[in-house]
Design an enzyme around this catalytic site. Structure first.
Site, PDB file in Angstrom:
ATOM      1  N   ASN A 150       7.785   1.971   1.815  1.00  0.00           N
ATOM      2  CA  ASN A 150       6.714   1.315   2.585  1.00  0.00           C
ATOM      3  C   ASN A 150       7.271   0.064   3.262  1.00  0.00           C
ATOM      4  OD1 ASN A 150       6.345  -1.004   0.699  1.00  0.00           O
ATOM      5  ND2 ASN A 150       5.860   0.684  -0.696  1.00  0.00           N
ATOM      6  N   ASP A 204       2.390   4.974  -5.031  1.00  0.00           N
ATOM      7  CA  ASP A 204       1.389   5.626  -5.885  1.00  0.00           C
ATOM      8  C   ASP A 204       1.760   7.081  -6.161  1.00  0.00           C
ATOM      9  OD1 ASP A 204      -0.411   3.500  -6.258  1.00  0.00           O
ATOM     10  OD2 ASP A 204      -1.174   3.774  -4.223  1.00  0.00           O
TER      11      ASP A 204
END
Ligand code: CTP
Length: 397
Positions: free
Chosen positions: A211, A280
């Protein structure tokens, strides 16, 4: 960061003396009141006028430089007693020997004797001079008497030798000064664990999912806690950032690595702050060979990672403080309050990706500190100031 602080730079006669102009200038930018005392030999490498222009203060070389109106202050005493911190850099074998021997035969060797503040000494000389047992013995003696030795760097030395003895980077010298005096040590005795940066979830030997996190907020938290005297472990995903001085850094790649290192370090921590952007989901399998393309689309099955913050909340010891972060694009406060409850955290620092000056990559942030007692909205501020505001709140709670 050094507003109201009196910093005394002691410059002795090594070739690296010229670099101290940059240190003086960096300290001025941090609003310190900078005074410079030089040896006569240092003045052969850089002129006193250079430091006078940069610091707007008179530079002293000799105790007999004192002027009639100095009688009230007696500079060879007041320069030392008035300092909040003294940095002697470069410190030659000569000045180290003089201080270790209690000799006071010029301004620099004299001002350190009455000083009551932290004194940092940065030995800087030829590698063999540094290794000389008499010099080493003098350095050990200074350590024993509470002087802080800033270890010299290794590399190419001006004398043509390779080895230890270089003056460290100017920014590092400023960092050491900041560490000595910038903040009250109100977190001394506390163990703090901070996670920072992104995680990398491997797909095959060449690809991973990650990310946009730069790690800046987490590194600022680690720096702030270290400046305040805490023992800090920084568990960091891959970033391009420098480890702040006084911080122990543990490098990790995947969410699973981060889970292991954070939960391990948190076992005896007083405060844990999860600022990392932990994945996640992770690819269900990692191919051991490069995945080759086909004509059609590709779907990659993903499995949930362990929620580190939730685990910390479940295992929380009495007196331990667990703080998380929350990054949202909508319903920021409502979703963040929900995370506080679901993960049994003591505080969630919420930041919205949609606000200018907040979030990934930038040096500033706009946070709302959410606790069970309510919300505190912080204004736009640097990530370091935001980090201090977070610890102010944690200490208050
Ligand atoms: N976090 C964690 N472990 C994970 C994922 C997130 O410890 N596997 C932590 C983050 O470090 C952060 C907090 O949980 O402190 C919030 O993360 P965020 O991704 O914003 O929220 P989630 O709970 O993951 O919910 P969602 O992705 O649905 O917004």
């Amino acid at each position: 960061m050094l507003q109201g602080k009196n910093v005394l730079l002691g410059v002795s006669g090594g070739i690296a003396a010229y670099k101290m102009a940059n240190v003086a200038s960096m300290l001025m930018k941090l609003h310190a009141d900078v005074h410079v005392v030089m040896t006569r030999n240092a003045a052969k490498f850089i002129t006193p006028e250079t430091f006078e222009v940069l610091t707007k203060n008179k530079v002293y070389l000799d105790t007999f430089d004192e002027q009639p109106d100095d009688a009230v202050h007696v500079p060879h005493i007041s320069l030392g007693t008035g300092a909040d911190v003294i940095l002697i850099a470069p410190a030659t074998a000569d000045i180290i020997g003089k201080i270790a021997g209690g000799i006071a035969d010029d301004m620099l060797s004299t001002v350190v004797l009455p000083a009551r503040c932290p004194i940092l000494i940065c030995p800087s000389m030829n590698v063999y001079m540094l290794e000389n047992p008499i010099v080493q013995d003098n350095i050990s003696k200074l350590k024993r008497f509470g002087y802080e030795i800033v270890e010299p760097a290794e590399g190419y030395l001006a004398c043509g030798y390779e080895g230890k003895g270089k003056l460290p980077e100017e920014s590092y010298l400023v960092e050491r000064i900041l560490h000595a005096v910038a903040r009250e040590k109100d977190m001394a005795g506390k163990k703090v664990v901070v996670s920072a940066g992104p995680t990398q979830e491997s797909l095959d030997p060449v690809r991973f999912i990650t990310n946009h996190s730069s790690g800046k907020m987490g590194y600022a938290l680690a720096e702030a806690a270290a400046l305040r005297g805490a023992k800090v472990t920084l568990v960091s995903g891959p970033t391009a950032l420098k480890t702040p001085y006084g911080v122990e850094r543990v490098d990790v790649l995947s969410a699973e690595d981060m889970y292991r290192e954070v939960t391990g370090a948190a076992a005896d921590a007083d405060i844990v702050v999860m600022a990392a952007a932990v994945a996640d989901y992770t690819p269900r399998t990692v191919a051991d060979r490069k995945i080759k393309k086909n004509d059609g689309d590709l779907s990659i099955p993903l499995a949930r990672t362990k929620d580190i913050l939730k685990t910390l909340g479940e295992k929380k010891r009495p007196g331990q403080f667990i703080c998380g972060f929350s990054m949202e694009t909508e319903n920021l406060l409502q979703n963040s309050a929900e995370k506080l409850r679901k993960k049994n955290a003591d505080m969630i620092c919420a930041n919205s990706l949609t606000q200018e000056g907040a979030g990934y990559q930038v040096d500033t942030n706009i946070l709302t500190l959410i606790t069970k007692d309510g919300n505190e909205q912080l204004p736009l501020m640097s990530k370091l100031d935001a980090a201090h505001a977070i610890f102010d709140k944690i200490l208050a709670l």
